[in-house]
Design a protein around this motif. Structure first.
Motif, short mmCIF file in Angstrom:
data_model
loop_
_atom_site.label_atom_id
_atom_site.label_comp_id
_atom_site.label_asym_id
_atom_site.label_seq_id
_atom_site.Cartn_x
_atom_site.Cartn_y
_atom_site.Cartn_z
N SER A 807 0.91 -1.27 -0.06
CA SER A 807 0.07 -0.22 0.13
C SER A 807 1.03 1.23 0.08
O SER A 807 2.10 1.07 0.43
N GLN A 809 0.65 5.88 -0.26
CA GLN A 809 0.19 7.23 -0.49
C GLN A 809 0.81 7.84 -1.31
O GLN A 809 1.98 8.70 -1.23
N SER A 815 -3.92 7.21 -3.42
CA SER A 815 -3.59 6.37 -2.52
C SER A 815 -3.65 4.76 -3.59
O SER A 815 -4.79 4.61 -4.13
#
Length: 983
Positions: A807, A809, A815
């Motif tokens: 993951s 941003q 994101s």
């Protein structure tokens, strides 16, 4: 954009000669008290702007009773009754030749509206002399009771020099067209080459089609803009999203006004015996938050009354007015106005009236009025009424003989209407909603809000379904010093399709008896399983197969918590069999204790629970569980090492067993040993786009639980946890206490993250982990007492799925999130997902993603089977996209599309348009969905998609806001929140 202003400047640019000729050909004359005429623009056109002309004539007799002071003057007045000291600055002679205040009286010049042109019969002057007099010297006059004015000279302020043009730039005006919603932006450099601005006729034409002519002319809209600017805080600030916070306007107390000094500025003034003051020309009065402007005014210092005429504007904290004339009683805030424009900042509300009467600071009355909550420049909806009354104390407005105009067309008439003037709750009809569904046909709802008491209200909603009949629903809310909650009920006396009555009831309550003792109640019941599918309107959605009811009582202090609860489940999915209904818990008692010792790495805990489980067709039982624990945590910023030891002892007392030969009393006692350890290593790294911190967190987790056969224990409230990265570090793979896994395993995992030192964003986070088993796992959810449970095979693999999550941003708006689980034994993916998110709240939301899950993704559960089939695996392969995005002119498009690839069907989709401005909000939503697909793991073949349509129109400041759309969007549009959430 104001079209009249554009036309005016276009005329100046294209026809300057014509404008000059028209301007010079007009006479603008007035006669002063000495009989002298003063004229502007007299004579033949000249290249320079016209200057004042003075013509000597015979003087007229003068009145000799009043003491008169002429010139621009400032008069501070005490607000209490009776003659008070008054300070009045008196300047030198005016342009008409008046002398100093002591040299002789001069009558106040008439206002602009009373100026008369030179009569045709008046003989023309033989000679005209142009004079340019210097700026008159100002004087301040102190007036006290029974004394004549005393003069004090006031030094004039130096005039500000005009802006100097840059090199190569000519003097004059420079104008920009401004934005779409703003007027011209003009600036003067040097001297004005075209003289003073001339008034321009304002056209009432509108570019948009209207059945009725605009209620407010362009000139009146400009006056509204002027009144709007009088407020210290814009009443329409942030009005595009009225569910957010509004500016709160604070008034001035009566004591503050009584103690305030009244300042008056005017071109001319006269005082009669120090009690009655007359003002003429640019009258400007200020007292505390009160501000009055007029052409002429008369002030009585004894009665504290003010009479004003000509271009009157008045403003105080929450009110602004404009009128031809006004009578104001300063000490009681009473007022009378004719042909008035008004803005009430509390609403906000604006309008006009043939006559306005203000009874006090809080109550005002209007006759032959038109009003709206739309901001100046917007006339989308307007109410016309014979009378209007606004009461600020109650926050309520009422109108009689009213009819509504929307977008230039008459809509509805009512002999009486009430509406809120601020954010306080007020009884009345809320925004109606209407729509259509395939199961129930066209429906319409008209909710009525009843403000029963300051802490009690209710919403009564009559509904009509063309395919089923009438329904009445009610939701009552209450709030006390210790509790808050609601009671809801719906009743349909006769369903025209099923020929039976149908109903729903609910009760929700949260109570805080003390700082440590609280309770929660959430009870729900419906008349039948298909109630929500049939009657939950176009936006209704029931995601669960069971309707859950619960109530609990909690007590908690430091290191200790005690709770008791009851739980009940009702099936609302016709595809669910009664044997699959969860157990009721009547009751459940829990005791938890945790304590950390200061100065030493020691933590002890105790977890105790008693539960009584009931099912109408399955085995019942009582369960008592005790689990003490002790751990010695060693923790620092560089890492941690936590060994833990606990013992779980569970005792069962069973009844209503369907299988003979099984024990009614069962005991299970097992030790649990675990060691959790980890490190945190940080390193600075430089990349082309900046400096980053790289943090690496390796982690090891060891777990040992001895093996014990538990197949004789029923499964009351236990299921397997969904495997993810966090589940790698659990002491038990099962929720509840009916199963305790056998384990001899170690988890190897790690996380690496990069953090931007400048922005603080985390553009990349990678987590990877896997469990290594040292023995087979024999504990499953199979039970000898419950033949309805599908058997699960023993797990013999040496490793778990490899679980990875990535993951990051990318920037403050964008994101991503990805994850996958790889089954090394079968050499295939067990799970996978990828989601890209864009957030620019509250207007811009965009999500697109894909999710995959095999039917055997969780080895501790039986494979998922398609409903109605015996061998079709329910694999999930689902694409999902949702968005909310502005289009143009305050229009917003929103929608969602969820598509099942393995079933080749759209399970949920909707598209909608929303428009919200300072005046109204409209929502249109069309929905296509499969009614009954309560989970995405399967789509029954006998279900076909259904269509529904929903419409909601809200007139801001007139009708309340329903919550149907917001509730639906919060459930179905990821990232959506009400506008107030961001304030």
């Amino acid at each position: 954009m104001n079209h009249w202003f554009f036309n005016f400047w276009l005329t100046l640019l294209l026809f300057p000669g014509l404008v000059q000729a028209v301007g010079n050909s007009a006479w603008d004359c007035e006669q002063n008290s000495n009989g002298e005429w003063t004229c502007l623009n007299q004579g033949t056109p000249a290249p320079e702007p016209a200057k004042p002309q003075i013509i000597k004539t015979e003087k007229k007799p003068q009145a000799a009773q009043a003491e008169i002071i002429a010139a621009p003057q400032t008069v501070p007045l005490e607000s209490s009754p009776g003659p008070k000291p008054v300070a009045v600055p008196a300047p030198a002679p005016d342009i008409a030749g008046a002398t100093d205040a002591g040299s002789g009286p001069n009558l106040a010049a008439p206002s602009a509206k009373t100026q008369q042109p030179l009569p045709a019969s008046q003989p023309q002057p033989a000679a005209v002399s142009e004079t340019v007099k210097p700026a008159p010297a100002k004087h301040r006059v102190h007036i006290t009771e029974n004394q004549k004015p005393q003069l004090q000279k006031v030094e004039p302020k130096p005039a500000a020099a005009p802006p100097v043009a840059a090199e190569g730039q000519p003097d004059g005006w420079t104008c920009l067209s401004g934005s779409e919603k703003s007027a011209w932006n003009c600036n003067l450099v040097g001297t004005d080459q075209h003289g003073e601005a001339q008034p321009v006729a304002i056209s009432n034409e509108s570019n948009s089609f209207r059945l009725l002519t605009p209620t407010f002319s362009h000139r009146q809209e400009m006056q509204f803009q002027q009144l709007r600017s009088e407020f210290n805080q814009d009443p329409w600030q942030g009005c595009e999203n009225w569910s957010g916070r509004k500016p709160k306007m604070v008034g001035v107390s009566a004591a503050a006004r009584d103690n305030a000094v009244t300042d008056v500025t005017a071109d001319f003034s006269e005082a009669f015996q120090g009690e009655v003051l007359n003002f003429a020309g640019n009258v400007d009065l200020v007292r505390a938050d009160q501000h009055l402007k007029a052409d002429q005014a008369s002030y009585d210092t004894v009665a504290e009354t003010m009479d004003a005429q000509g271009n009157v504007t008045y403003r105080e904290s929450t009110l602004a007015l404009a009128s031809d004339s006004m009578a104001l009683r300063m000490n009681t805030d009473e007022a009378r106005m004719r042909n008035a424009l008004f803005i009430s900042g509390d609403g906000p509300l604006r309008g006009r009236a043939a006559a306005m009467f203000r009874d006090n600071k809080s109550q005002s009355r209007y006759t032959q009025t038109e009003f709206t909550s739309c901001a100046p420049g917007n006339q989308d909806w307007i109410i016309h009424a014979s009378s209007l009354k606004i009461d600020k104390d109650s926050g309520k407005g009422t109108a009689k003989n009213a009819w509504l105009e929307f977008k230039g067309a008459p809509v509805i008439y009512t002999p009486y209407i009430s509406f809120p003037t601020d954010k306080r709750r007020l009884s009345g009809f809320m925004a109606p909603t209407w729509g259509s569904t395939q199961r129930s046909g066209f429906y319409v709802a008209a909710p009525y809000y009843w403000n029963i008491a300051p802490n009690v209200d209710t919403i009564i909603t009559p509904r009509y379904f063309s395919g089923r009949g009438e329904m009445l629903s009610n939701k009552l809310r209450y709030l006390t010093s210790i509790s808050q909650g609601s009671f809801g009920a719906e009743f349909m006396p006769n369903d025209q399709k099923l020929h039976t009555s149908r109903y729903q009831v609910s009760l929700k309550d949260k109570t805080n008896f003390t700082n440590h003792l609280n309770s929660m109640v959430d009870l729900n019941f419906v008349s039948d399983k298909t109630y929500f599918n049939d009657l939950n309107n176009a936006l209704g959605v029931q995601r669960n197969s069971f309707l859950h009811s619960q109530a609990n009582l909690n007590y908690g202090i430091q290191d200790l918590s005690v709770s008791t609860a009851i739980q009940h489940y009702q099936s609302v999915d016709p595809t669910i069999q009664s044997s699959a209904l969860p157990y009721d818990v009547l009751p459940k008692l829990s005791l938890k204790m945790n304590h950390n010792f200061e100065g030493m790495p020691l933590r002890i805990g105790m977890d105790t629970q008693y539960s009584d489980f009931y099912h109408p067709s399955l085995v019942n039982g009582q369960r008592m569980m005790v689990q003490p624990s002790i751990s010695t945590p060693f923790e620092s910023s560089a890492g941690f090492f936590i060994p833990k030891f606990s013992v779980q002892s569970t005792q069962y007392q069973l009844s209503n067993q369907n299988v003979n030969g099984l024990a009614a009393s069962i005991n299970r006692t097992l030790p649990i040993f675990s060691v959790d350890s980890g490190l945190m290593v940080e390193k600075s790294m430089d990349f082309t786009d900046g400096a980053y911190n790289n943090i690496i967190e390796p982690r090891l987790f060891y777990l040992y639980i001895p093996r014990k056969n538990q197949s004789d224990i029923p499964v009351f409230d236990t299921t397997a946890y969904d495997p993810n990265f966090n589940s790698l570090f659990r002491e038990n793979s099962y929720s509840g206490y009916d199963r305790l896994q056998d384990a001899n395993q170690v988890t190897v995992a790690g996380t690496s993250r990069y953090i931007n030192n400048k922005t603080g964003l985390e553009p990349l986070k990678v987590s990877l982990g896997q469990i290594f088993y040292f023995q087979d796992r024999t504990v499953t959810l199979t039970s000898l007492n419950q033949t309805n449970l599908t058997s699960v095979p023993i797990q013999t693999s040496k490793t778990s799925n490899i679980i990875t999550e990535v993951s990051g941003q990318i920037d403050e708006h964008l994101s991503y999130l990805t994850g996958a689980q790889w089954n090394a034994q079968d050499n295939r993916f067990a799970r996978g997902q990828a989601v890209l998110k864009y957030r620019d709240q509250p207007d811009k939301i965009f999500d697109i993603g894909y999710r995959y899950r095999s039917a055997t993704a969780n080895p501790l559960l039986a494979p998922s089977i398609v409903s109605g089939s015996t061998n079709a695996l329910a694999t999930i392969s689902l694409a999902d996209a949702s968005f909310r995005w502005p289009l143009f002119n305050e229009w917003v498009i929103l929608g969602r599309w969820q598509y099942s690839l393995n079933f080749d069907k759209t399970t949920e989709s909707f598209i909608g348009l929303e428009k919200e401005n300072c005046c109204w909000r409209l929502r249109l939503i069309g929905r296509r969905y499969i009614n009954g697909a309560t989970t995405s793991s399967y789509v029954p073949s006998n279900l076909t998609p259904e269509n529904a349509f929903f419409v909601q129109l809200e007139l801001k400041g007139l009708s309340g806001f329903g919550d149907d759309v917001d509730t639906f969007l919060q459930t179905n549009l990821n990232g959506y929140h009400r506008a107030g959430y961001f304030n």
